[in-house]
Scaffold this active site. Structure first.
Site, PDB file in Angstrom:
ATOM      1  N   HIS A 311     -32.435 -60.152  34.060  1.00 12.16           N
ATOM      2  CA  HIS A 311     -31.873 -60.629  35.323  1.00 12.16           C
ATOM      3  C   HIS A 311     -31.440 -59.431  36.136  1.00 12.16           C
ATOM      4  CE1 HIS A 311     -29.435 -62.929  38.149  1.00 12.16           C
ATOM      5  NE2 HIS A 311     -30.178 -63.960  37.781  1.00 12.16           N
ATOM      6  N   ASP A 368     -33.304 -69.853  32.873  1.00  7.16           N
ATOM      7  CA  ASP A 368     -34.624 -70.482  32.839  1.00  7.16           C
ATOM      8  C   ASP A 368     -35.209 -70.562  31.447  1.00  7.16           C
ATOM      9  OD1 ASP A 368     -34.755 -70.978  35.534  1.00  7.16           O
ATOM     10  OD2 ASP A 368     -35.229 -68.891  35.934  1.00  7.16           O
TER      11      ASP A 368
END
Ligand code: CMC
Length: 433
Positions: A311, A368
């Site tokens: 991320h 996700d």
């Protein structure tokens, strides 16, 4: 919005023989920022930051992320507490207004949203203009933008009343548009909203009931859907939110701004990642094939990346992924599903977390990683994953859009560039090229 940044000193920048003092501002949490707004005027230099890895584009009071700690706060409240105790509409109220609603405000807000769930009947014709195998994101992007043609009055962005109306309509109509896109893509008739149901329950009903058969809403599934919406509601200045702010900074119509956000979210590096992650887990297929894929992720000459890992901001665990992992187990238990993909996911997570490459680069599972498994268990095809993300993130987008328009320091967004193209030259006639 009242500006609250505080000057905490100055930074000295020396360019050649000249030095410039630049103010340093701090917010209520997080790293301070050096104000470079006056730098170009004073020195003739721009700052260069493609990908905005070191740039604050705005002051904001909505969402805070501490990537090092793995912390996500909406208006100061930890995401884990909101996911555990509140509902998506309560969170929507919080993000827009800054405080949790009291009982009366909660009831009024729910009623207001419920009043706007239906679409103008002519929107139906936009859907019929799409090929039947169109991606639901293509339909969502087009039809949410098309709302701008129906609600001209909501475009008066300087008036509170118009902005509120646009925000309420968007929260209310996104589930109807998203479900319509899904139904159209599978050739089933449109199911109208049912205002007696909860926000999540109504959405599930519009997606999964058919005229011939009622859809029985399981409280566990309804709760999981609501939690997924809460987890995706906002994430400070990510790519799609920045897109909405940039589009809105020119005073553009709010529905058109949200269409721009939907477009940005679609990419596999952003909202499309859970679709890509589930496809990857299916491709891996069994636990024994994991080392092969880990090796590919580490190979500099292979463009393959482990989807659902890494991320831009979280360099520790993504707090949303912990909640999502719990939701995944609840849903799979309720449905009695033995999902081999979940075994692959669990083992992949374990191996990657122990692997030197992932540890060194601080690559942890993001939201996700588990959301694809949950959404697939709920019955959604992968093509709908990003649509659900867009539905939930609409609340964040409009809160940020509204905050920007209320910010007295707001100006149209206009980045600069380092030009490396051809220098000035004369036009060459066609017969001499
Ligand atoms: N698998 C393998 N290596 C990776 C991965 C990954 N998933 N992510 C980053 N790296 C490596 C990358 O190759 C680079 O290595 P090096 O320094 O040797 O060149 C290093 O880690 C830093 O990566 P980066 O691309 O510079 O980092 P970034 O901040 O620009 O990218 C990211 C962040 C999310 C786009 C990236 O980690 C990625 O592509 N992840 C997979 C896609 C994904 O899961 N996206 C969902 C993000 S969460 C949802 C949302 O908030 O939108």
């Amino acid at each position: 919005m009242k500006n609250k940044i505080k000057n905490i000193g100055n930074a000295k920048v020396t360019i050649g023989t000249e030095s410039f003092e630049l103010p340093i501002y701090s917010g209520s949490k997080g790293a301070p920022g050096i104000d470079v707004r006056g730098l170009h005027k004073a020195s003739g230099h721009f700052t260069f930051d493609p990908g905005f890895t070191s740039t604050c584009s705005t002051e904001s009071q909505i969402t805070f992320i501490d990537g090092g700690k793995g912390q996500l706060l909406y208006r100061g409240f930890p995401i884990e507490q909101l996911a555990e105790n509140s509902s998506f509409l309560e969170v929507a109220y919080l993000l827009i207004n800054g405080e949790l609603p009291n009982a009366q405000q909660n009831t009024d807000f729910k009623r207001t949203i419920t009043n706007h769930t239906m679409l103008h009947d002519q929107i139906e014709q936009f859907f019929h203009g799409y090929r039947r195998d169109s991606h639901p994101m293509a339909m969502l992007c087009g039809t949410v933008g098309a709302l701008s043609g129906f609600y001209h009055d909501d475009a008066h962005t300087t008036e509170d009343e118009s902005r509120n109306m646009a925000m309420h309509r968007l929260i209310a109509k996104m589930p109807t548009l998203a479900a319509r896109a899904y139904k159209y893509s599978i050739g089933q008739p449109h199911v109208y909203p049912d205002n007696s149901l909860s926000y999540a329950g109504n959405f599930l009903n519009m997606c999964f009931s058919v005229p011939a058969e009622k859809y029985k809403i399981s409280p566990t599934i309804e709760n999981a859907m609501d939690k997924i919406f809460i987890l995706h509601a906002d994430h400070e200045q990510n790519a799609s939110t920045s897109t909405v702010r940039l589009a809105g900074s020119s005073g553009a119509n709010p529905y058109a701004c949200i269409a721009a956000g939907v477009a940005c979210l679609w990419g596999p590096s952003h909202g499309g990642a859970n679709e890509a992650c589930l496809n990857m887990l299916r491709e891996i297929g069994s636990v024994d094939r994991i080392p092969e894929f880990i090796a590919r992720a580490k190979d500099k000459n292979d463009p393959f990346r482990l989807m659902g890992f890494g991320h831009r901001v979280y360099k520790n665990f993504d707090p949303r992924s912990r909640v999502m992992q719990k939701v995944a187990h609840e849903v799979l238990d309720e449905l009695g599903l033995k999902n081999p993909i979940l075994d692959v996911a669990k083992e992949l997570e374990k191996i990657a977390l122990e692997d030197e490459y992932f540890i060194e680069k601080k690559l942890y599972p993001n939201v996700d990683f588990y959301s694809g498994i949950v959404l697939s268990a709920l019955g959604f095809p992968t093509s709908m994953f990003t649509v659900l993300f867009a539905l939930a993130r609409t609340v964040g987008w409009i809160s940020q859009w509204n905050e920007m328009l209320e910010d007295p320091s707001q100006r149209i967004g206009r980045p600069r560039q380092l030009y490396t193209g051809a220098t000035e030259r004369d036009y060459i006639p066609m017969d001499m090229r």
